[in-house]
Motif scaffolding. Structure first.
Motif, short mmCIF file in Angstrom:
data_model
loop_
_atom_site.label_atom_id
_atom_site.label_comp_id
_atom_site.label_asym_id
_atom_site.label_seq_id
_atom_site.Cartn_x
_atom_site.Cartn_y
_atom_site.Cartn_z
N UNK A 67 -1.21 2.92 -9.23
CA UNK A 67 -2.25 1.94 -9.58
C UNK A 67 -1.67 0.54 -9.61
N UNK A 68 -0.51 0.37 -10.27
CA UNK A 68 0.09 -0.96 -10.32
C UNK A 68 0.57 -1.39 -8.95
N UNK A 69 1.12 -0.47 -8.17
CA UNK A 69 1.57 -0.81 -6.83
C UNK A 69 0.41 -1.31 -5.97
N UNK A 70 -0.74 -0.67 -6.13
CA UNK A 70 -1.93 -1.12 -5.38
C UNK A 70 -2.26 -2.57 -5.72
N UNK A 71 -2.23 -2.89 -7.00
CA UNK A 71 -2.46 -4.27 -7.43
C UNK A 71 -1.42 -5.20 -6.81
N UNK A 72 -0.16 -4.80 -6.86
CA UNK A 72 0.93 -5.62 -6.32
C UNK A 72 0.75 -5.86 -4.82
N UNK A 73 0.40 -4.81 -4.09
CA UNK A 73 0.21 -4.97 -2.64
C UNK A 73 -0.97 -5.90 -2.34
N UNK A 74 -2.03 -5.80 -3.12
CA UNK A 74 -3.19 -6.68 -2.92
C UNK A 74 -2.81 -8.14 -3.20
N UNK A 75 -2.01 -8.35 -4.21
CA UNK A 75 -1.54 -9.70 -4.54
C UNK A 75 -0.79 -10.30 -3.35
#
Length: 153
Positions: A133-141
């Protein structure tokens, strides 16, 4: 949101990253526009590196990419050279190889425990689902950073 849904979003993001890499020249991929600290290829390699750290690193499992690459593009780094077409092709490949390996390793239940980690945003990563979940946020950023960089090419 389920782990499976978060993985699907990650895959869609990586497909979009490849389309961007395919749409610009090697020179553009390496360009650091005024006001930016990095370029398109650094952001793509950084995405791969951080995914490795958040999952395999916190899971006490070996990285699935070269550790030197993880360190070269980890948090707090910036581009140190111009990257050639061979390197760019390898990043395009790794976008999908690392995703597929992660998906396989999750299915094989290799991530039994993760070392608890609290991000700078005070998000606690305690298991593989929260890491994804956090990685998804990071990739979107970083997708946002790439889209902004592309506007200045």
């Amino acid at each position: 949101m389920s782990l499976k849904a978060n993985l699907k979003i990650t895959l869609q993001n990586r497909k979009a990253l490849k389309r961007i890499l395919d749409s610009v020249t090697v020179e553009q991929i390496n360009t650091i526009p005024a006001g930016f600290n990095n370029n398109i290829i650094w952001n793509c390699a950084h995405i791969i590196s951080v995914q490795q750290m958040l999952t395999y690193g916190l899971g006490n499992l070996p990285f699935t990419v070269d550790k030197a690459m993880v360190m070269e593009f980890g948090p707090g780094t910036k581009p140190v050279k111009l990257y050639d077409e061979t390197f760019i092709i390898s990043i395009k490949t790794l976008l999908f190889q690392t995703y597929e390996q992660l998906e396989s390793d999750i299915a094989e239940m290799k991530f039994k425990t993760l070392n608890p980690f609290v991000t700078l945003l005070n998000f606690e990563i305690a298991d593989i689902a929260s890491a994804i979940a956090f990685n998804q946020y990071h990739e979107a950023l970083h997708m946002g950073h790439i889209l902004n960089i592309r506007r200045f090419l």
